[in-house]
Design a protein around this motif. Sequence first.
Motif, PDB file in Angstrom:
ATOM      1  N   UNK A 199       0.845  -1.194   0.000  1.00  0.00           N
ATOM      2  CA  UNK A 199       0.000   0.000   0.000  1.00  0.00           C
ATOM      3  C   UNK A 199       0.881   1.245   0.000  1.00  0.00           C
ATOM      4  N   UNK A 200       0.475   2.264  -0.767  1.00  0.00           N
ATOM      5  CA  UNK A 200       1.251   3.504  -0.855  1.00  0.00           C
ATOM      6  C   UNK A 200       0.366   4.681  -0.456  1.00  0.00           C
ATOM      7  N   UNK A 201       0.868   5.512   0.460  1.00  0.00           N
ATOM      8  CA  UNK A 201       0.205   6.753   0.832  1.00  0.00           C
ATOM      9  C   UNK A 201       0.962   7.904   0.164  1.00  0.00           C
ATOM     10  N   UNK A 202       0.407   8.527  -0.891  1.00  0.00           N
ATOM     11  CA  UNK A 202       1.102   9.625  -1.579  1.00  0.00           C
ATOM     12  C   UNK A 202       0.995  10.924  -0.795  1.00  0.00           C
ATOM     13  N   UNK A 203       2.120  11.557  -0.554  1.00  0.00           N
ATOM     14  CA  UNK A 203       2.163  12.809   0.207  1.00  0.00           C
ATOM     15  C   UNK A 203       2.222  13.981  -0.758  1.00  0.00           C
ATOM     16  N   UNK A 204       1.224  14.827  -0.705  1.00  0.00           N
ATOM     17  CA  UNK A 204       1.108  15.942  -1.644  1.00  0.00           C
ATOM     18  C   UNK A 204       2.220  16.973  -1.429  1.00  0.00           C
ATOM     19  N   UNK A 205       2.743  17.487  -2.544  1.00  0.00           N
ATOM     20  CA  UNK A 205       3.738  18.551  -2.483  1.00  0.00           C
ATOM     21  C   UNK A 205       3.113  19.877  -2.039  1.00  0.00           C
ATOM     22  N   UNK A 206       1.794  19.970  -2.079  1.00  0.00           N
ATOM     23  CA  UNK A 206       1.119  21.209  -1.675  1.00  0.00           C
ATOM     24  C   UNK A 206       1.269  21.480  -0.183  1.00  0.00           C
ATOM     25  N   UNK A 207       1.495  20.436   0.607  1.00  0.00           N
ATOM     26  CA  UNK A 207       1.717  20.590   2.041  1.00  0.00           C
ATOM     27  C   UNK A 207       3.213  20.489   2.319  1.00  0.00           C
ATOM     28  N   UNK A 208       3.840  21.613   2.603  1.00  0.00           N
ATOM     29  CA  UNK A 208       5.279  21.609   2.822  1.00  0.00           C
ATOM     30  C   UNK A 208       5.654  20.898   4.116  1.00  0.00           C
ATOM     31  N   UNK A 209       4.846  21.028   5.145  1.00  0.00           N
ATOM     32  CA  UNK A 209       5.124  20.360   6.411  1.00  0.00           C
ATOM     33  C   UNK A 209       4.884  18.861   6.267  1.00  0.00           C
ATOM     34  N   UNK A 210       5.949  18.075   6.475  1.00  0.00           N
ATOM     35  CA  UNK A 210       5.857  16.646   6.210  1.00  0.00           C
ATOM     36  C   UNK A 210       4.940  15.926   7.178  1.00  0.00           C
ATOM     37  N   UNK A 211       4.901  16.340   8.431  1.00  0.00           N
ATOM     38  CA  UNK A 211       3.999  15.738   9.403  1.00  0.00           C
ATOM     39  C   UNK A 211       2.549  16.010   9.014  1.00  0.00           C
ATOM     40  N   UNK A 212       2.278  17.227   8.589  1.00  0.00           N
ATOM     41  CA  UNK A 212       0.913  17.563   8.148  1.00  0.00           C
ATOM     42  C   UNK A 212       0.534  16.762   6.915  1.00  0.00           C
ATOM     43  N   UNK A 213       1.481  16.587   5.998  1.00  0.00           N
ATOM     44  CA  UNK A 213       1.206  15.801   4.792  1.00  0.00           C
ATOM     45  C   UNK A 213       0.904  14.353   5.137  1.00  0.00           C
TER      46      UNK A 213
END
Length: 489
Positions: free
Chosen positions: A56-70
């Motif tokens: 399973x892959x959770x894609x982290x959006x580049x729109x959220x700069x804060x990695x924890x928030x992403x």
Amino acid sequence: MNLLFRVDAGSALGIGHVARCLTLAAELVACGARVAFACRELPGHQMARIAAAGHQVFPLSLALEDDIAALAAVLPAGCRFDWLIVDHYGLDASWETPARQWARRIMVIDDLADRPHDCDLLLDQNFTASAARYQPRVPARCRLLAGPRHALLRPAFRQPRQAESERARRVLVSFGGFDQAGMTLKALQALAGIEQVEVQCIAGQGSADLPALQALVASRPGWQLLGFVDDLPERMAAATLFVGAGGGTTWERAAMGLPSLCVGVADNQLENAEALGQAGVHLYLGAAPMVSVEALRQAIAVLLDNLPLRQHFAARGRALVDGQGARRVAVALLADGVQVRPATSGDARLLFDGRNAEAVRQNSLDSAPLDWDSHCRWLDATLASQQRLLLVGETTDGPLGMLRYDLLEASRARVSLYLFDGRYGVGWGRALLAAGERALLGRWPALEAIEAQVLAHNAPSLALFRGAGYTQAECHFERIVRNSRHEQF
């Protein structure tokens, strides 16, 4: 057990971090664990490759700069993992501490030792790794897995190459998924000046030199230019020499005994590549900007014409890397899941075969093979004894080994153990000991000390007990005098 990897790949980062995490993930899944990945949607990301491997892959959006928030934006509410595995140069303790909301424990894969970590387990597979490098940067509770013994290699790289011919001149060239340093073209230009050589070049993705590489290969009969390949172990096995970078393929080459010429193409490769060169594992030419086409040509020619030197590099590499690193790391992660249960008469065959294995008998105080009838009588007596506790260790993919505790007095017991076939040499013994101690104190709560007897030549068991916190307190000597003759004076 559930585990989450936080790792990225891209045209600027390369694909090495994802590749080694996929190797570890495969070992974890083979041991019965469930694995997922969280990755940024960078140009050149490898999420399709990860998904194709069944994760399973959770894609982290580049729109959220804060990695924890992403990460919070994509993980299900209430999501909790047994381990969060972080392989990322851009993340440190300031990220890991808040990330504990999703994981019981955190493991970090690092090779820079340049930033603080809030982790319970740290892996640095480099030759230069040491406790001293990380001691100021990790909590006191953190366990360190250091050195090429823990290199994350796929099982296909565990088999050494067959002895090569003096006349073989097959060169395999690869500088990783993204050759930002332009070393692939330099290597092919160097090889073009050497006669009677077969070349296979794995150019990777998006090389700016691709047109020049294609033109050069097209003009050379028997040369091949390849993109991504899924049969690299087979190509390595057929090669005489490897020309490449100081990244993850370093350990693959070493495990297979493939002589190599190494160039450092990234800052984090330089120290390790140089140290391996000084140790005689490969021929190291230095950092990419300092390596000329002519220097490459001369070095390749020397190696192709010197079989004893290639054999030296091959032997040193195999001595350093046995290919079991990914399994060792997986065992370290899964150790808490080991369970022990009281042995029963139904375990007679399991224990008989385990104890009669050659590797176990060689390191036993009594190395004679067991007799079945005697074994069954011993097992019946052991199960009836109040002074002995016999346990079988198990994990999600089956039995691990046997533990026996003998009560010597109210506060002291003696332990002996063996692992079953296929469980040797990757760390299961330490996990079995820890699980056994938890059960032991439930049986004999007044116990204060556990002792063990180990033969002097049994290096694995000596290392096991030292690593488990046992203190070596005695030095035992014995002289056999039976049937000896006294000298006459």
